[in-house]
Write a protein that holds these residues in place. Sequence first.
Motif, PDB file in Angstrom:
ATOM      1  N   TYR A   1      -0.688  -0.725   8.813  1.00  0.00           N
ATOM      2  CA  TYR A   1      -0.354  -1.869   9.646  1.00  0.00           C
ATOM      3  C   TYR A   1      -0.783  -1.582  11.080  1.00  0.00           C
ATOM      4  O   TYR A   1      -0.421  -0.544  11.643  1.00  0.00           O
ATOM      5  N   ASP A   2      -1.528  -2.512  11.690  1.00  0.00           N
ATOM      6  CA  ASP A   2      -1.894  -2.432  13.102  1.00  0.00           C
ATOM      7  C   ASP A   2      -1.301  -3.647  13.798  1.00  0.00           C
ATOM      8  O   ASP A   2      -1.668  -4.801  13.479  1.00  0.00           O
ATOM      9  N   HIS A   3      -0.383  -3.405  14.725  1.00  0.00           N
ATOM     10  CA  HIS A   3       0.334  -4.506  15.372  1.00  0.00           C
ATOM     11  C   HIS A   3       0.606  -4.171  16.837  1.00  0.00           C
ATOM     12  O   HIS A   3       0.479  -3.019  17.267  1.00  0.00           O
ATOM     13  N   VAL A   4       1.055  -5.199  17.569  1.00  0.00           N
ATOM     14  CA  VAL A   4       1.622  -4.932  18.884  1.00  0.00           C
ATOM     15  C   VAL A   4       2.976  -4.283  18.664  1.00  0.00           C
ATOM     16  O   VAL A   4       3.619  -4.448  17.613  1.00  0.00           O
ATOM     17  N   LEU A   5       3.441  -3.535  19.664  1.00  0.00           N
ATOM     18  CA  LEU A   5       4.616  -2.688  19.510  1.00  0.00           C
ATOM     19  C   LEU A   5       5.850  -3.474  19.074  1.00  0.00           C
ATOM     20  O   LEU A   5       6.619  -3.031  18.217  1.00  0.00           O
ATOM     21  N   GLU A   6       6.048  -4.660  19.678  1.00  0.00           N
ATOM     22  CA  GLU A   6       7.257  -5.426  19.390  1.00  0.00           C
ATOM     23  C   GLU A   6       7.312  -5.926  17.954  1.00  0.00           C
ATOM     24  O   GLU A   6       8.357  -6.381  17.489  1.00  0.00           O
TER      25      GLU A   6
ATOM     26  N   VAL B   1       7.122  -5.122  10.637  1.00  0.00           N
ATOM     27  CA  VAL B   1       6.530  -4.102   9.770  1.00  0.00           C
ATOM     28  C   VAL B   1       7.603  -3.483   8.880  1.00  0.00           C
ATOM     29  O   VAL B   1       7.395  -3.280   7.674  1.00  0.00           O
ATOM     30  N   GLN B   2       8.762  -3.177   9.467  1.00  0.00           N
ATOM     31  CA  GLN B   2       9.857  -2.597   8.678  1.00  0.00           C
ATOM     32  C   GLN B   2      10.261  -3.527   7.544  1.00  0.00           C
ATOM     33  O   GLN B   2      10.474  -3.088   6.401  1.00  0.00           O
ATOM     34  N   GLU B   3      10.370  -4.812   7.844  1.00  0.00           N
ATOM     35  CA  GLU B   3      10.760  -5.774   6.814  1.00  0.00           C
ATOM     36  C   GLU B   3       9.698  -5.866   5.725  1.00  0.00           C
ATOM     37  O   GLU B   3      10.017  -5.943   4.531  1.00  0.00           O
ATOM     38  N   GLU B   4       8.419  -5.871   6.114  1.00  0.00           N
ATOM     39  CA  GLU B   4       7.353  -5.947   5.129  1.00  0.00           C
ATOM     40  C   GLU B   4       7.328  -4.696   4.247  1.00  0.00           C
ATOM     41  O   GLU B   4       7.126  -4.781   3.029  1.00  0.00           O
ATOM     42  N   LEU B   5       7.538  -3.537   4.864  1.00  0.00           N
ATOM     43  CA  LEU B   5       7.608  -2.302   4.090  1.00  0.00           C
ATOM     44  C   LEU B   5       8.753  -2.353   3.087  1.00  0.00           C
ATOM     45  O   LEU B   5       8.593  -1.964   1.928  1.00  0.00           O
ATOM     46  N   THR B   6       9.904  -2.815   3.530  1.00  0.00           N
ATOM     47  CA  THR B   6      11.063  -2.902   2.639  1.00  0.00           C
ATOM     48  C   THR B   6      10.761  -3.797   1.454  1.00  0.00           C
ATOM     49  O   THR B   6      11.060  -3.452   0.301  1.00  0.00           O
ATOM     50  N   ARG B   7      10.164  -4.964   1.719  1.00  0.00           N
ATOM     51  CA  ARG B   7       9.827  -5.884   0.624  1.00  0.00           C
ATOM     52  C   ARG B   7       8.858  -5.235  -0.360  1.00  0.00           C
ATOM     53  O   ARG B   7       8.993  -5.381  -1.587  1.00  0.00           O
ATOM     54  N   SER B   8       7.857  -4.517   0.167  1.00  0.00           N
ATOM     55  CA  SER B   8       6.864  -3.880  -0.704  1.00  0.00           C
ATOM     56  C   SER B   8       7.495  -2.798  -1.579  1.00  0.00           C
ATOM     57  O   SER B   8       7.177  -2.676  -2.768  1.00  0.00           O
ATOM     58  N   ILE B   9       8.396  -2.003  -0.987  1.00  0.00           N
ATOM     59  CA  ILE B   9       9.061  -0.939  -1.745  1.00  0.00           C
ATOM     60  C   ILE B   9       9.922  -1.528  -2.848  1.00  0.00           C
ATOM     61  O   ILE B   9       9.862  -1.105  -4.009  1.00  0.00           O
ATOM     62  N   VAL B  10      10.713  -2.535  -2.494  1.00  0.00           N
ATOM     63  CA  VAL B  10      11.610  -3.152  -3.475  1.00  0.00           C
ATOM     64  C   VAL B  10      10.802  -3.789  -4.602  1.00  0.00           C
ATOM     65  O   VAL B  10      11.151  -3.651  -5.786  1.00  0.00           O
ATOM     66  N   ALA B  11       9.716  -4.452  -4.266  1.00  0.00           N
ATOM     67  CA  ALA B  11       8.894  -5.093  -5.295  1.00  0.00           C
ATOM     68  C   ALA B  11       8.316  -4.067  -6.261  1.00  0.00           C
ATOM     69  O   ALA B  11       8.153  -4.343  -7.454  1.00  0.00           O
TER      70      ALA B  11
ATOM     71  N   ARG C   1       0.201   1.734  15.111  1.00  0.00           N
ATOM     72  CA  ARG C   1      -0.362   1.809  13.767  1.00  0.00           C
ATOM     73  C   ARG C   1       0.629   2.550  12.880  1.00  0.00           C
ATOM     74  O   ARG C   1       1.037   3.672  13.183  1.00  0.00           O
ATOM     75  N   VAL C   2       1.003   1.909  11.788  1.00  0.00           N
ATOM     76  CA  VAL C   2       1.932   2.495  10.822  1.00  0.00           C
ATOM     77  C   VAL C   2       1.223   2.633   9.482  1.00  0.00           C
ATOM     78  O   VAL C   2       0.628   1.666   8.986  1.00  0.00           O
ATOM     79  N   THR C   3       1.258   3.811   8.916  1.00  0.00           N
ATOM     80  CA  THR C   3       0.758   4.017   7.559  1.00  0.00           C
ATOM     81  C   THR C   3       1.927   4.449   6.684  1.00  0.00           C
ATOM     82  O   THR C   3       2.838   5.135   7.149  1.00  0.00           O
ATOM     83  N   ALA C   4       1.900   4.034   5.432  1.00  0.00           N
ATOM     84  CA  ALA C   4       2.988   4.375   4.511  1.00  0.00           C
ATOM     85  C   ALA C   4       2.427   4.526   3.109  1.00  0.00           C
ATOM     86  O   ALA C   4       1.487   3.803   2.726  1.00  0.00           O
ATOM     87  N   GLN C   5       2.994   5.473   2.368  1.00  0.00           N
ATOM     88  CA  GLN C   5       2.596   5.695   0.980  1.00  0.00           C
ATOM     89  C   GLN C   5       3.852   5.821   0.125  1.00  0.00           C
ATOM     90  O   GLN C   5       4.743   6.602   0.448  1.00  0.00           O
ATOM     91  N   LEU C   6       3.885   5.052  -0.944  1.00  0.00           N
ATOM     92  CA  LEU C   6       4.969   5.152  -1.910  1.00  0.00           C
ATOM     93  C   LEU C   6       4.468   5.992  -3.085  1.00  0.00           C
ATOM     94  O   LEU C   6       3.422   5.697  -3.669  1.00  0.00           O
TER      95      LEU C   6
END
Length: 469
Positions: free
Chosen positions: A158-163, A168-178, A139-144
Motif C-alpha cells: 500500500y502506498d498512501h498519504v500518511l493520514e 490501510v489498517q481496515e483494508e488489511l483486517t478485511r483481507s486477513i478475515v476473508a 508504504r506498508v507491505t504485509a504478508q499473510l
Amino acid sequence: MKSVSLTLFRFFQHLPSSLRHASHIGVARAGIEPTSQPTAPVEPTLSAPPIDLSLPTRPSIAVLPFNNMSGDPEQEYFTDGVSEDIITELSRFHSLFVIARNSSFAYKGKSPDIRQVGKDLGVHYVLEGSIRRAGNRIRVTAQLIDALTGNHIWAEKYDHVLEDIFAVQEELTRSIVAAIAPEIDTVEIAKTRRPRPANFSAYEIALRAWVNATDAFSKGDRELREQAIRQAREALAMDGSSLLALAAMAWSQCQHLIFRTCDDLEAAWNEGMDATTKAIELDRSDSRAYAWRSLLLQYPPEGEPTWDNVLADARKAHSLNPNDGYALGNLGYAEAVNGNPALGIEYMMQQRRASPNDPWTFSIHTILAMAHNALKDYEGAVRWAMLAIRDAPNHPQSHLNLAIAYVGLGQIDRAKAVVGPLRSLAPEYLAARLQGFTMQRHPEFRLRQLTFLRIAAGLEEASAADAVR
C-alpha cells in the motif's frame, strides 16, 4: 537503586540452595551468608507449568510487529502502534483466536522462522510486514503466511498519504478475515470498526503516552507514569476524542491509585474515570475502556469499591473482546479479589494461552500468586510470586505476595527478607497496605492478608498468624 539491588541480593541469599544457584535467577553470590536458616524450607520449582499449544478450533493468527524501514528510530512508536491496532481490530472477532500483543511483540527486531513462530504460539497463520515513512507518504507491505507449511497466502503493498494509515489498517483486517475466516461477512466486519482519530498529530503523541504508561507499570517507574499523563493531556487538548490518549490517561491514573504514587488520589481517580466515561461514550464496543473503569472502581479514594459495578464492567470488557489480554487479565483479577480466586485462576490460565510468549507474564504470575494465597496454597503462591519477581524485580505487588506466602508457610525470616526491598521499591504502597489498604472483598481474606503482611514487616508477633492461618 543501588541499595535496592543489594537488598534484593540479600533476599535471594535466603532462598533454598537449589534456587539460589539457578542460573535464571540473575543474582550473583558475593560471599554473604544468611544470618539465620528458616525451618521447613519450601522448594518450589522456578518454572511455570507448560501451556497446551495445540491449535484452537477457531482460525488462529499472530500479528508480528511490523518492521520500521524508515531509518529513523523515532518512528518505532508509529510502526508499533500500527501493528498493535491491527491486532486490536482482529481480536474483536469472537470467531478468531488472536495471540495477544505482548507475545507477538516478543519477536520484535528478530527474523524468526514463521513455522517456528506458529509452533511457539500455537497458531495456524502469521502476519508480518514493514512500514516505510517518508515525509507525508507511507508504504506498508504485509504478508499473510500459513505457519503450518510456510507458504504465503497473499502479499499486499500500500502506498498512501500518511493520514490514510487507518484506511490501510481496515483494508488489511478485511483481507486477513476473508482469507482465514470467510464465514465472517462484511456486515460483521463493519460492526467492529472503531472511530478513527480526528487529529494525526494527537494520535502520534497518544502513541507515546500509551507506550510510557505500559512501561511505567512493568518498571514501577513513577516518572514514566507522570510523563504518560502529560502526553495524554497534550494529545487530548488537540483531539478530545482520541481513544488512545484516553486509554493512556486511564491506565496511568489506575497505576497511581494502585501504587499510591500521587499526592491527590481523588484527582487521579476523577481524571481516570472521566477518561473511561468519555471513551465509552465515543465507542461502546471499546473493551479496554470497560476494563480500565472496572479497575478504577476497585480503587476509590475513599470508601469501599462498588463491587457489583467492578464485576459488571470486567465481564462486559471480556464479552466485547475475549481475545484482549487486558480484558482477560482484569476479569481474572476482579474475580479473584471478589472472593472467587479459583475462577480468577481459571481466567489467568486462559490469558497464558492467549499470550504464551509474553514478556509481561510477570503480571499474570502476580495475580496467580495473590489468588493462591487466598486459597491458602502458599507453596503455589511462592512459586508464582518468585516467577514474577524473576521477570520484573521492581514490581512491588510480587514482593508483597511472596512475603504473605512465606508467613503462611511459617517461614517468617524469609518473609521479613522480602519486605526489605519492598520498603525501598514502593514505600507509599507498602505503608498503605500495612494500614489496611487492600482490594480483597472477602473479610477473611482481608484479615489474613493484613495480619501476614504486618508479621512480615515486624509489626506483629508470628503467633498472630495462628488465628487466621
